[in-house]
Design a protein around this motif. Structure first.
Motif, PDB file in Angstrom:
ATOM      1  N   SER A   1       0.820  -1.193  -0.048  1.00  0.00           N
ATOM      2  CA  SER A   1      -0.118  -0.057   0.056  1.00  0.00           C
ATOM      3  C   SER A   1       0.834   1.214   0.027  1.00  0.00           C
ATOM      4  O   SER A   1       0.568   2.145   0.809  1.00  0.00           O
ATOM      5  CB  SER A   1      -0.927   0.166   1.279  1.00  0.00           C
ATOM      6  N   TYR A   2       1.869   1.241  -0.885  1.00  0.00           N
ATOM      7  CA  TYR A   2       2.996   2.103  -0.886  1.00  0.00           C
ATOM      8  C   TYR A   2       2.240   3.772  -1.162  1.00  0.00           C
ATOM      9  O   TYR A   2       1.102   3.825  -1.855  1.00  0.00           O
ATOM     10  CB  TYR A   2       4.052   1.958  -1.836  1.00  0.00           C
ATOM     11  N   GLN A   3       2.827   4.684  -0.641  1.00  0.00           N
ATOM     12  CA  GLN A   3       2.196   6.058  -0.893  1.00  0.00           C
ATOM     13  C   GLN A   3       2.745   6.564  -2.399  1.00  0.00           C
ATOM     14  O   GLN A   3       3.682   6.708  -2.580  1.00  0.00           O
ATOM     15  CB  GLN A   3       2.659   7.022   0.208  1.00  0.00           C
ATOM     16  N   ASP A   4       1.541   6.818  -3.094  1.00  0.00           N
ATOM     17  CA  ASP A   4       2.027   7.331  -4.475  1.00  0.00           C
ATOM     18  C   ASP A   4       0.708   8.625  -4.392  1.00  0.00           C
ATOM     19  O   ASP A   4      -0.060   8.769  -3.476  1.00  0.00           O
ATOM     20  CB  ASP A   4       1.721   6.615  -5.594  1.00  0.00           C
ATOM     21  N   PRO A   5       0.633   9.465  -5.245  1.00  0.00           N
ATOM     22  CA  PRO A   5      -0.334  10.664  -5.594  1.00  0.00           C
ATOM     23  C   PRO A   5      -1.703  10.159  -5.397  1.00  0.00           C
ATOM     24  O   PRO A   5      -2.472  10.762  -4.755  1.00  0.00           O
ATOM     25  CB  PRO A   5       0.039  11.320  -6.796  1.00  0.00           C
TER      26      PRO A   5
ATOM     27  N   ILE B   1       5.456  11.201 -12.702  1.00  0.00           N
ATOM     28  CA  ILE B   1       5.328  10.739 -13.994  1.00  0.00           C
ATOM     29  C   ILE B   1       5.081   9.120 -13.906  1.00  0.00           C
ATOM     30  O   ILE B   1       4.465   8.353 -14.558  1.00  0.00           O
ATOM     31  CB  ILE B   1       6.287  11.068 -15.054  1.00  0.00           C
ATOM     32  N   GLY B   2       5.976   8.570 -12.847  1.00  0.00           N
ATOM     33  CA  GLY B   2       5.970   7.249 -12.631  1.00  0.00           C
ATOM     34  C   GLY B   2       4.798   6.498 -12.183  1.00  0.00           C
ATOM     35  O   GLY B   2       4.677   5.412 -12.335  1.00  0.00           O
ATOM     36  N   ALA B   3       3.699   7.445 -11.668  1.00  0.00           N
ATOM     37  CA  ALA B   3       2.533   6.885 -11.268  1.00  0.00           C
ATOM     38  C   ALA B   3       1.676   6.583 -12.587  1.00  0.00           C
ATOM     39  O   ALA B   3       0.199   6.239 -12.252  1.00  0.00           O
ATOM     40  CB  ALA B   3       1.750   7.832 -10.448  1.00  0.00           C
ATOM     41  N   LEU B   4       2.195   7.087 -13.799  1.00  0.00           N
ATOM     42  CA  LEU B   4       1.296   6.989 -14.999  1.00  0.00           C
ATOM     43  C   LEU B   4       1.449   5.756 -15.806  1.00  0.00           C
ATOM     44  O   LEU B   4       2.342   4.924 -15.277  1.00  0.00           O
ATOM     45  CB  LEU B   4       1.508   8.138 -16.121  1.00  0.00           C
TER      46      LEU B   4
END
Length: 287
Positions: free
Chosen positions: A89-93, A126-129
């Motif tokens: 459940s890592y934190q990303d935007p 950008i890595g969240a895309l």
């Protein structure tokens, strides 16, 4: 990363992406000790909220590998279950938007809304895309020297516009498993589990310490990047060569603890690399 781990991740990624999800939470794995049930149950509910039932099933499949395994007691299994849920459940935007929206479910009239400002690295956003888009953008910002540029993002429940934007950002959850970041996290989790498995075989007394290395990685931005780099330095410099038989390190747990004590917020990892070299210099290197 094992073939089994790759196939499991891809199976659940496809199920989530095409919507082939029966919305039924997975059952606790058979044979799970009673003291671990509460931890695993909490993790399943967390991961359903984070990504969906199919993602929680991936967690259950990963946890099942260690149930009844020689050398794994209830305490150790509980820590694997707990820390794996944290990393999955890592934190990303997307997650931060989800958590911010959850504030709206409080008691009526309890809050007028609030604004959080978080700083990310541009490459992280950008890595969240989805990778099919992100890879080209990452190449572009690397070329212009913007990969490490910091960007401030507002997460607001103080206005209708802010709430609408949060819903759009949280809605990107469907694409998370196709992202560059998820691909890296999937590899990391599988490698961490593999290192635990190897420790149980090669140096069982070090297994609890190897499990706890997961706490080195947390958050987002520079903290996350530093933690990931430090973890890889310790695993590649001490744990893996010990398991491979290339380094005759009899007390791997002590060595990892010593190396972790040398960790500092230094992107060059000067103190950590020096400490790892000192530890390696004390023991014979097998050729």
């Amino acid at each position: 990363m094992s073939d089994r781990g790759i196939l499991s991740s891809l199976r659940y990624l496809l199920a989530d992406f095409i919507g082939d999800d029966d919305d039924e939470p997975p059952f606790l794995p058979e044979g799970l000790p009673e003291p671990v049930m509460a931890v695993a149950s909490k993790a399943i509910h967390l991961l359903i909220d984070y990504q969906g039932p199919s993602y929680a099933r991936l967690y259950v499949d990963r946890l099942r590998r260690f149930i009844g395994k020689r050398g794994v007691d209830d305490v150790m299994l509980g820590e694997i279950a707990r820390l794996m849920a944290v990393r999955m459940s890592y934190q990303d935007p997307i997650r931060i938007a989800q958590l911010k929206l959850a504030e709206l479910s409080g008691p009526p009239g309890g809050s007028a809304g609030s604004v959080d400002i978080r700083k990310f690295r541009l490459e992280e956003l950008i890595g969240a895309l989805p990778a099919v888009v992100a890879e080209y953008l990452l190449d572009a910002i690397e070329w212009v020297g913007w990969a490490h540029k910091r960007v401030s993002i507002r997460f607001s429940t103080a206005s209708r516009f802010g709430i609408r934007r949060l819903k759009i950002e949280a809605g990107l959850r469907r694409w998370r498993l196709l992202s560059v970041r998820y691909a890296k996290e999937r590899v990391w989790v599988e490698r961490w589990l593999h290192m635990i498995d190897r420790s149980l075989t090669k140096q069982p007394q070090a297994a609890p310490t190897v499990i706890q290395t997961a706490t080195m990685i947390e958050g987002y931005g520079d903290v996350y990047r530093q933690g990931m780099a430090d973890w890889n330095a310790i695993i590649d410099g001490l744990a893996k060569p010990t398991f491979d038989g290339a380094l005759a390190l009899s007390d791997l747990a002590g060595a990892i603890a010593e190396a972790r004590a040398a960790v500092s917020p230094d992107p060059r990892q000067t103190a950590l690399k020096r400490k790892i070299a000192e530890i390696r210099a004390r023991v014979p290197v097998n050729v």
